[in-house]
Design a protein around this motif. Structure first.
Motif, PDB file in Angstrom:
ATOM      1  N   TYR A 120     -59.720  -6.119   8.246  1.00 29.16           N
ATOM      2  CA  TYR A 120     -59.562  -6.864   6.997  1.00 29.16           C
ATOM      3  C   TYR A 120     -58.189  -6.641   6.372  1.00 29.16           C
ATOM      4  CZ  TYR A 120     -64.490  -8.176   7.062  1.00 29.16           C
ATOM      5  OH  TYR A 120     -65.702  -8.721   7.405  1.00 29.16           O
ATOM      6  N   ALA A 121     -57.662  -5.427   6.476  1.00 24.99           N
ATOM      7  CA  ALA A 121     -56.332  -5.153   5.932  1.00 24.99           C
ATOM      8  C   ALA A 121     -55.257  -5.929   6.700  1.00 24.99           C
ATOM      9  CB  ALA A 121     -56.043  -3.656   5.984  1.00 24.99           C
ATOM     10  N   LYS A 122     -55.411  -5.993   8.011  1.00 26.36           N
ATOM     11  CA  LYS A 122     -54.458  -6.744   8.834  1.00 26.36           C
ATOM     12  C   LYS A 122     -54.533  -8.232   8.493  1.00 26.36           C
ATOM     13  CE  LYS A 122     -53.098  -7.519  13.656  1.00 26.36           C
ATOM     14  NZ  LYS A 122     -53.407  -7.203  15.091  1.00 26.36           N
ATOM     15  N   TYR A 123     -55.735  -8.728   8.271  1.00 28.31           N
ATOM     16  CA  TYR A 123     -55.887 -10.137   7.872  1.00 28.31           C
ATOM     17  C   TYR A 123     -55.167 -10.384   6.550  1.00 28.31           C
ATOM     18  CZ  TYR A 123     -57.970 -14.366   5.985  1.00 28.31           C
ATOM     19  OH  TYR A 123     -58.140 -15.607   5.419  1.00 28.31           O
ATOM     20  N   ALA A 124     -55.356  -9.482   5.571  1.00 29.44           N
ATOM     21  CA  ALA A 124     -54.714  -9.649   4.261  1.00 29.44           C
ATOM     22  C   ALA A 124     -53.196  -9.616   4.376  1.00 29.44           C
ATOM     23  CB  ALA A 124     -55.204  -8.565   3.300  1.00 29.44           C
ATOM     24  N   ASP A 125     -52.674  -8.827   5.298  1.00 29.70           N
ATOM     25  CA  ASP A 125     -51.229  -8.789   5.512  1.00 29.70           C
ATOM     26  C   ASP A 125     -50.727 -10.098   6.120  1.00 29.70           C
ATOM     27  OD1 ASP A 125     -51.083  -6.201   4.536  1.00 29.70           O
ATOM     28  OD2 ASP A 125     -51.185  -5.274   6.529  1.00 29.70           O
ATOM     29  N   ALA A 126     -51.536 -10.679   7.022  1.00 24.99           N
ATOM     30  CA  ALA A 126     -51.138 -11.926   7.681  1.00 24.99           C
ATOM     31  C   ALA A 126     -51.221 -13.124   6.747  1.00 24.99           C
ATOM     32  CB  ALA A 126     -52.005 -12.159   8.918  1.00 24.99           C
ATOM     33  N   PHE A 127     -52.160 -13.087   5.805  1.00 30.23           N
ATOM     34  CA  PHE A 127     -52.370 -14.210   4.881  1.00 30.23           C
ATOM     35  C   PHE A 127     -52.418 -13.678   3.454  1.00 30.23           C
ATOM     36  CE2 PHE A 127     -54.475 -15.231   8.917  1.00 30.23           C
ATOM     37  CZ  PHE A 127     -53.850 -16.422   9.251  1.00 30.23           C
ATOM     38  N   PRO A 128     -51.288 -13.218   2.917  1.00 29.30           N
ATOM     39  CA  PRO A 128     -51.295 -12.546   1.608  1.00 29.30           C
ATOM     40  C   PRO A 128     -51.747 -13.428   0.455  1.00 29.30           C
ATOM     41  CG  PRO A 128     -49.047 -13.001   2.338  1.00 29.30           C
ATOM     42  CD  PRO A 128     -49.941 -13.277   3.509  1.00 29.30           C
ATOM     43  N   ASP A 129     -51.600 -14.739   0.593  1.00 35.30           N
ATOM     44  CA  ASP A 129     -51.989 -15.655  -0.485  1.00 35.30           C
ATOM     45  C   ASP A 129     -53.132 -16.569  -0.067  1.00 35.30           C
ATOM     46  OD1 ASP A 129     -49.866 -14.717  -2.151  1.00 35.30           O
ATOM     47  OD2 ASP A 129     -48.478 -15.949  -0.984  1.00 35.30           O
ATOM     48  N   GLY A 130     -53.861 -16.200   0.959  1.00 35.14           N
ATOM     49  CA  GLY A 130     -54.923 -17.050   1.475  1.00 35.14           C
ATOM     50  C   GLY A 130     -56.129 -17.133   0.556  1.00 35.14           C
ATOM     51  N   PRO A 131     -56.953 -18.162   0.734  1.00 27.34           N
ATOM     52  CA  PRO A 131     -58.138 -18.336  -0.119  1.00 27.34           C
ATOM     53  C   PRO A 131     -59.214 -17.282   0.098  1.00 27.34           C
ATOM     54  CG  PRO A 131     -58.103 -19.981   1.628  1.00 27.34           C
ATOM     55  CD  PRO A 131     -56.785 -19.274   1.682  1.00 27.34           C
ATOM     56  N   ARG A 132     -59.154 -16.529   1.203  1.00 28.68           N
ATOM     57  CA  ARG A 132     -60.149 -15.488   1.458  1.00 28.68           C
ATOM     58  C   ARG A 132     -59.529 -14.083   1.429  1.00 28.68           C
ATOM     59  NH1 ARG A 132     -64.600 -17.796   4.067  1.00 28.68           N
ATOM     60  NH2 ARG A 132     -65.735 -15.934   3.407  1.00 28.68           N
ATOM     61  N   THR A 133     -58.261 -13.982   0.991  1.00 28.67           N
ATOM     62  CA  THR A 133     -57.566 -12.695   1.040  1.00 28.67           C
ATOM     63  C   THR A 133     -58.164 -11.690   0.069  1.00 28.67           C
ATOM     64  OG1 THR A 133     -55.537 -13.792   1.727  1.00 28.67           O
ATOM     65  CG2 THR A 133     -55.327 -11.570   0.859  1.00 28.67           C
ATOM     66  N   ALA A 134     -58.519 -12.123  -1.129  1.00 26.56           N
ATOM     67  CA  ALA A 134     -59.144 -11.199  -2.083  1.00 26.56           C
ATOM     68  C   ALA A 134     -60.445 -10.648  -1.513  1.00 26.56           C
ATOM     69  CB  ALA A 134     -59.393 -11.903  -3.409  1.00 26.56           C
ATOM     70  N   GLU A 135     -61.207 -11.501  -0.863  1.00 31.29           N
ATOM     71  CA  GLU A 135     -62.459 -11.053  -0.243  1.00 31.29           C
ATOM     72  C   GLU A 135     -62.179 -10.057   0.871  1.00 31.29           C
ATOM     73  OE1 GLU A 135     -66.404 -12.955   1.990  1.00 31.29           O
ATOM     74  OE2 GLU A 135     -64.838 -14.261   1.173  1.00 31.29           O
ATOM     75  N   ALA A 136     -61.141 -10.323   1.668  1.00 28.55           N
ATOM     76  CA  ALA A 136     -60.786  -9.410   2.748  1.00 28.55           C
ATOM     77  C   ALA A 136     -60.391  -8.040   2.201  1.00 28.55           C
ATOM     78  CB  ALA A 136     -59.661  -9.992   3.583  1.00 28.55           C
ATOM     79  N   LEU A 137     -59.602  -8.015   1.122  1.00 27.32           N
ATOM     80  CA  LEU A 137     -59.205  -6.745   0.522  1.00 27.32           C
ATOM     81  C   LEU A 137     -60.410  -6.007  -0.046  1.00 27.32           C
ATOM     82  CD1 LEU A 137     -55.911  -7.865  -1.238  1.00 27.32           C
ATOM     83  CD2 LEU A 137     -56.104  -6.262   0.677  1.00 27.32           C
ATOM     84  N   TRP A 138     -61.336  -6.750  -0.643  1.00 21.25           N
ATOM     85  CA  TRP A 138     -62.562  -6.112  -1.129  1.00 21.25           C
ATOM     86  C   TRP A 138     -63.357  -5.526   0.023  1.00 21.25           C
ATOM     87  CZ3 TRP A 138     -65.932  -3.756  -3.986  1.00 21.25           C
ATOM     88  CH2 TRP A 138     -67.274  -3.767  -3.618  1.00 21.25           C
ATOM     89  N   ASN A 139     -63.477  -6.264   1.111  1.00 17.77           N
ATOM     90  CA  ASN A 139     -64.212  -5.758   2.271  1.00 17.77           C
ATOM     91  C   ASN A 139     -63.582  -4.474   2.792  1.00 17.77           C
ATOM     92  OD1 ASN A 139     -66.097  -7.815   2.264  1.00 17.77           O
ATOM     93  ND2 ASN A 139     -64.984  -9.093   3.712  1.00 17.77           N
ATOM     94  N   ALA A 140     -62.259  -4.430   2.808  1.00 21.37           N
ATOM     95  CA  ALA A 140     -61.575  -3.218   3.252  1.00 21.37           C
ATOM     96  C   ALA A 140     -61.816  -2.072   2.274  1.00 21.37           C
ATOM     97  CB  ALA A 140     -60.077  -3.485   3.392  1.00 21.37           C
ATOM     98  N   ALA A 141     -61.722  -2.349   0.974  1.00 23.95           N
ATOM     99  CA  ALA A 141     -61.939  -1.309  -0.031  1.00 23.95           C
ATOM    100  C   ALA A 141     -63.368  -0.773   0.038  1.00 23.95           C
ATOM    101  CB  ALA A 141     -61.651  -1.870  -1.425  1.00 23.95           C
ATOM    102  N   TYR A 142     -64.333  -1.676   0.184  1.00 26.17           N
ATOM    103  CA  TYR A 142     -65.728  -1.235   0.260  1.00 26.17           C
ATOM    104  C   TYR A 142     -65.935  -0.302   1.447  1.00 26.17           C
ATOM    105  CZ  TYR A 142     -70.710  -1.323   1.188  1.00 26.17           C
ATOM    106  OH  TYR A 142     -72.005  -0.940   1.453  1.00 26.17           O
ATOM    107  N   ARG A 143     -65.359  -0.635   2.561  1.00 26.02           N
ATOM    108  CA  ARG A 143     -65.523   0.200   3.752  1.00 26.02           C
ATOM    109  C   ARG A 143     -64.862   1.562   3.585  1.00 26.02           C
ATOM    110  NH1 ARG A 143     -66.738  -4.648   4.612  1.00 26.02           N
ATOM    111  NH2 ARG A 143     -67.963  -5.357   6.418  1.00 26.02           N
ATOM    112  N   GLN A 144     -63.769   1.621   2.839  1.00 25.39           N
ATOM    113  CA  GLN A 144     -63.184   2.925   2.552  1.00 25.39           C
ATOM    114  C   GLN A 144     -64.071   3.725   1.612  1.00 25.39           C
ATOM    115  OE1 GLN A 144     -60.175   4.442   3.872  1.00 25.39           O
ATOM    116  NE2 GLN A 144     -60.819   2.864   5.329  1.00 25.39           N
ATOM    117  N   GLY A 145     -64.716   3.049   0.685  1.00 23.51           N
ATOM    118  CA  GLY A 145     -65.688   3.733  -0.162  1.00 23.51           C
ATOM    119  C   GLY A 145     -66.851   4.283   0.639  1.00 23.51           C
ATOM    120  N   VAL A 146     -67.309   3.487   1.604  1.00 22.92           N
ATOM    121  CA  VAL A 146     -68.373   3.940   2.500  1.00 22.92           C
ATOM    122  C   VAL A 146     -67.921   5.185   3.271  1.00 22.92           C
ATOM    123  CG1 VAL A 146     -69.619   3.355   4.630  1.00 22.92           C
ATOM    124  CG2 VAL A 146     -69.512   1.714   2.731  1.00 22.92           C
TER     125      VAL A 146
END
Length: 327
Positions: free
Chosen positions: A241-267
């Protein structure tokens, strides 16, 4: 994300016309409704087949309100030239010649034909999400969206139609696969393979927001099923998810990707703490803070940002993110 509650028997379609970049003959078209095919221009004659929305016909001649057609020609083309068959929508979808009533037929020469087909596709797509949806709804939506960018490649609707066609198919195939036991396997390689070419084509050649949307769909085949308490799953998925966010920093699903990455780090904070691995738990804590900060900076108004802020608070309070949080 559009969701479908009806499962179809999916097979592997192609986009022969789009790949050849050849404008379809004006005699070729699609019907926007289900049309019965008769042996003669008479509703009392024998019915020989059915043409469902999105399948192609070739108009041969007209006789009053009737037209002579060769129906479902796209199925014949694919069976002769490809190893990837069409959506299975009904038993009548085989090449047949005959007569249909001359209404609801859209060709590349029809005024506003792109809008007419796109509108019909969107209607079928919406119907697919309803309880007790028609069994052909998903297949019709997929085919009709395809016709928009095949018949009208210069239309402003063509990029979205291409994306929706690929996404409709992907979501339905994923739904089917998710009903199998193998879908829960932590190793994504153990799950059924999903057809990727349509989405991959959009990632490579699409315009606007659509490559980002297609790339997000393709992450589905790389994530684990059931984590089964294994740290390797959220570790790997964070990076995806972090790599996806880097590839598409302004994409329509980038915020979701960053959240998915953050949640997994919380896990991972929870998992590492349970293993009494303070060093790794501290690294994961630092990473979840960084991901939250990135969301706050780049997507301040997103729900995913608010969720990340709440997630960090729970981590700081020592509340479990994975498993039971009862204490």
């Amino acid at each position: 994300m559009r969701k479908f509650v009806v499962a179809l028997c999916l097979t592997l379609p192609t986009v022969a016309l789009a790949q050849k970049q050849v404008a379809p003959d004006a005699r070729r078209g699609v019907v926007l409704h289900t049309a019965d095919v008769y042996v003669a221009p008479d509703a009392n004659s024998q019915r020989v087949s059915t043409v469902t929305p999105g399948h192609e016909i070739v108009v041969n001649e007209k006789s009053g309100p009737w037209v002579s057609i060769f129906a479902n020609t796209d199925i014949q083309e694919r069976s002769e030239t490809d190893d990837e068959p069409e959506f299975s929508t009904d038993e009548g979808s085989i090449p047949r010649s005959g007569w249909i009533k001359g209404k609801g037929i859209v060709t590349s020469a029809t005024p506003n034909g792109d809008k007419l087909i796109f509108g019909a596709a969107a209607t079928w797509e919406a119907a697919a999400s309803e309880p007790h949806a028609p069994k052909t709804a998903v297949g019709s939506a997929y085919l009709l969206y395809r016709r928009v960018y095949e018949y009208f490649p210069s239309s402003p609707l063509a990029p979205e139609a291409q994306w929706r066609s690929a996404d409709v198919r992907w979501q339905e195939a994923k739904f089917d696969a998710s009903t199998l036991p193998s879908w829960k396997d932590p190793d994504p390689n153990m799950r059924p393979k999903l057809y990727q070419k349509d989405l991959e084509r959009i990632v490579k050649t699409g315009t606007g927001k659509y490559p980002a949307l297609a790339a997000f769909d393709l992450l589905d085949i790389k994530i684990c099923g059931d984590w089964q308490g294994l740290t390797k799953c959220p570790e790997r998925e964070t990076e995806l998810y972090a790599k996806y966010a880097d590839a598409f920093p302004d994409g329509p699903r980038t915020a979701e990707a960053l959240w998915n990455a953050a949640y997994r780090q919380g896990v991972l904070v929870t998992m590492y703490s349970a293993e009494e691995n303070k060093k790794k738990a501290d690294v994961a804590t630092q990473r979840v803070h960084q991901l939250r900060d990135r969301l706050v900076q780049n997507f301040p108004n997103s729900d995913y940002t608010i969720r990340a802020i709440s997630l960090v608070y729970r981590v700081e309070q020592g509340i479990a993110i994975y498993g039971s949080d009862r204490d």
